[in-house]
Design an enzyme around this catalytic site. Sequence first.
Site, PDB file in Angstrom:
ATOM      1  CG  PHE A   1      -1.717  -1.249   1.085  1.00  0.00           C
ATOM      2  CD1 PHE A   1      -3.137  -1.315   0.255  1.00  0.00           C
ATOM      3  CD2 PHE A   1      -1.674  -2.356   1.658  1.00  0.00           C
ATOM      4  CE1 PHE A   1      -3.920  -2.202   0.301  1.00  0.00           C
ATOM      5  CE2 PHE A   1      -2.558  -3.349   1.816  1.00  0.00           C
ATOM      6  CZ  PHE A   1      -3.652  -3.376   0.887  1.00  0.00           C
ATOM      7  CG  HIS A   2       4.733   1.546  -0.102  1.00  0.00           C
ATOM      8  ND1 HIS A   2       4.719   0.251   0.606  1.00  0.00           N
ATOM      9  CD2 HIS A   2       5.817   1.282  -0.797  1.00  0.00           C
ATOM     10  CE1 HIS A   2       5.431  -0.625   0.444  1.00  0.00           C
ATOM     11  NE2 HIS A   2       6.611   0.014  -0.387  1.00  0.00           N
ATOM     12  CB  ALA A   3       4.133   4.520  -5.036  1.00  0.00           C
TER      13      ALA A   3
ATOM     14  NE  ARG B   1       5.269  -0.170  -4.543  1.00  0.00           N
ATOM     15  CZ  ARG B   1       6.878  -0.284  -5.267  1.00  0.00           C
ATOM     16  NH1 ARG B   1       7.497  -1.110  -4.672  1.00  0.00           N
ATOM     17  NH2 ARG B   1       6.935   0.315  -6.017  1.00  0.00           N
TER      18      ARG B   1
END
Length: 134
Positions: A48-50, A95
């Site tokens: 839950f980040h980029a 992602r």
Amino acid sequence: MNYKLIDMPVHGDKRGKLVAIEALKDIPFEIKRVYYMFDTLPNESRGFHAHKDLEQIIIAMDGACRFILDDGERREQVLLNRPDVGLYIGKNMWREMHDFSYGCKLVVLASEHYDEKEYIRNYDEFLKGLKNND
């Protein structure tokens, strides 16, 4: 989409198999950080980040998990379940990791050292940042 699956070079004989990975040869960057994930339960999700500039190769050393990859316009799913295939994730890719099998072990090769400022942890900010780069 700024990702691809990379077949790792497998060497072996009757004694077993070996994969050797060389920076700038088998993967497109210098490796500055290596970490691994294990003991993630199947009902848990991660990611839950980029990343703004970081590139990664992720390898499922054992077990499997499902990735959702998002470039702000499209979302695609990739099942990672073989130790001889690496998932390259480039810059500015959201992602998520879901559906971990029991005993799943992931190894991550990263192009940069850890820097919290490099992370985009809010999906709306991720989308906003993409629009500002256009």
